[in-house]
Write an enzyme that holds these catalytic residues in place. Structure first.
Site, PDB file in Angstrom:
ATOM      1  CB  CYS A   1      -0.918  -0.008   1.209  1.00 40.23           C
ATOM      2  SG  CYS A   1      -0.051  -0.055   2.793  1.00 40.23           S
TER       3      CYS A   1
ATOM      4  CG  HIS B   1      -4.196   0.599   4.466  1.00 39.24           C
ATOM      5  ND1 HIS B   1      -3.434  -0.070   3.530  1.00 39.24           N
ATOM      6  CD2 HIS B   1      -5.356   0.934   3.817  1.00 39.24           C
ATOM      7  CE1 HIS B   1      -4.084  -0.131   2.393  1.00 39.24           C
ATOM      8  NE2 HIS B   1      -5.246   0.475   2.536  1.00 39.24           N
TER       9      HIS B   1
ATOM     10  CG  ASN C   1      -8.048   0.935   0.175  1.00 43.26           C
ATOM     11  OD1 ASN C   1      -6.818   0.775   0.245  1.00 43.26           O
ATOM     12  ND2 ASN C   1      -8.865   0.384   1.050  1.00 43.26           N
TER      13      ASN C   1
END
Lengths: 246, 104
Positions: free
Chosen positions: A26, A164, A201
């Site tokens: 990520c 994240h 995302n």
């Protein structure tokens, strides 16, 4: 600070939703999305940059085992730029000591990177004036998230435990009244709009709101203000040539 | 053998049906019956968790079935986060405090 901002509405600034698969990258995808967006804003030229180069050449050598956005920027600075996604495509896995950075031509580069203040109003101002930035959040509530604005408390989503990284692409206000039972039971109260952040995302377009999600804006939901980082692309100018669409 | 009322009996079947649809939607298959049973149990837990989150959330979010509904919280954490806890930000020097006021 403009009342709303959504960089997705600008042409060729935000790339399509990525899917990191079983690779904990990520951090690399958020950094590449940030650099790509800023490159498009400042140079009016769309580039697709290599995430794999960051995984293979990361100074910490952890690749798909995790990393941080600042490691990605340092790698870009050390390698004097990034190759294109076409030349150095994403594999979804990585092997240490297999950096091919010198093999391919650099198609984009950065001057520097910076961490913004943790003030959400200041973050909104920077986002609207300069372009999308990266943030690192606690992803606890995202496993079961489908849609809507997540408003958490430090008890339900610890703002100190951030794990994240994603791209912050805009902000706005949801015009509907708050849907909690408490709000509904007090029907005489005026309907309040819910301020939110729009985040991109890297879990594929099947997840969330076509790959995006929204977090409540104003109470540091899930630690969104802990590490707001962005690259600096192009010369220091007062105002970039493109402004954020409302 | 069950002491449950008759209308409670179909519940496990309903869960299996929902899980079957989940498997089709997200193209999931499991290597053996034991793994299937384990994933079904995790799926049920996550649906219950989603229901709880729905009640707790103060915004307008909706929680429920997602592509990660057959993963435990630990598996989800390992696969989709950045794992390592940040120790410090690079180029952020530690502030050295003098014992005496006025000395930098």
């Amino acid at each position: 600070v403009p009342p709303t901002c959504d960089w997705r509405k600008a042409t060729n600034i935000i790339s399509s939703i990525r899917n990191q698969g079983n690779c904990a990258c990520c951090w690399a995808m958020a950094a590449v999305d940030n650099i790509q967006a800023l490159w498009s804003i400042n140079h009016h030229q769309r580039v697709d940059l290599s995430v794999q180069e960051l995984l293979d050449c990361n100074r910490c050598g952890n690749g798909c085992n995790g990393g941080f956005v600042w490691d990605a920027y340092i790698t870009v600075l050390n390698n004097s730029g990034l190759a294109s996604e076409k030349d150095y495509p994403f594999q979804g896995h990585w092997k240490p000591h297999r950096c091919l950075a010198k093999k391919y031509k650099k198609v984009a580069w950065i001057q520097d990177f910076t961490m913004l203040s943790s003030n959400e109003q200041a973050i909104a101002g920077y986002l609207a004036a300069h372009g999308p930035i990266t943030v690192t959040i606690n992803k606890k509530l995202l496993q079961n998230y489908q849609k809507g604005v997540i408003k958490a408390t430090p008890g339900s989503c610890d703002p100190h435990h951030v794990d994240h990284s994603v791209l912050l692409v805009g902000y706005g206000r949801e015009k509907r009244g708050m849907q909690t039972g408490m709000a509904l039971s007090h029907s005489r109260k005026p309907r309040r709009s819910t301020p939110y952040w729009i985040l991109k995302n890297s879990w594929g377009a099947q997840w969330g709101e076509k790959g995006y999600f929204r977090l409540y804006r104003g109470n540091n939901t899930c630690g969104i203000t802990k590490y707001p980082l962005t690259a600096r692309v192009g010369p220091l100018v007062k105002k970039p040539p493109i402004s954020c669409p409302p | 053998d069950s002491l449950l009322p008759k209308d409670a009996v179909p519940q496990p079947l309903e869960l299996k049906e929902v899980f079957k649809l989940f498997q089709i939607q997200f193209n999931r298959s499991y290597s053996n019956p034991a793994e299937y049973t384990r994933r079904l149990s995790i799926f049920a837990h996550n649906l219950a968790q989603a229901q709880w989150l729905q009640q707790e959330d103060l915004g307008t979010a909706e929680f429920g079935e997602t592509p990660f509904s057959d993963l435990t919280e630990e598996e989800f954490g390992q696969l989709y986060g950045h794992q390592r806890a940040p120790e410090r930000i690079p180029n952020m020097a530690k502030k050295i405090e003098s014992e005496k006021w006025g000395q930098s």
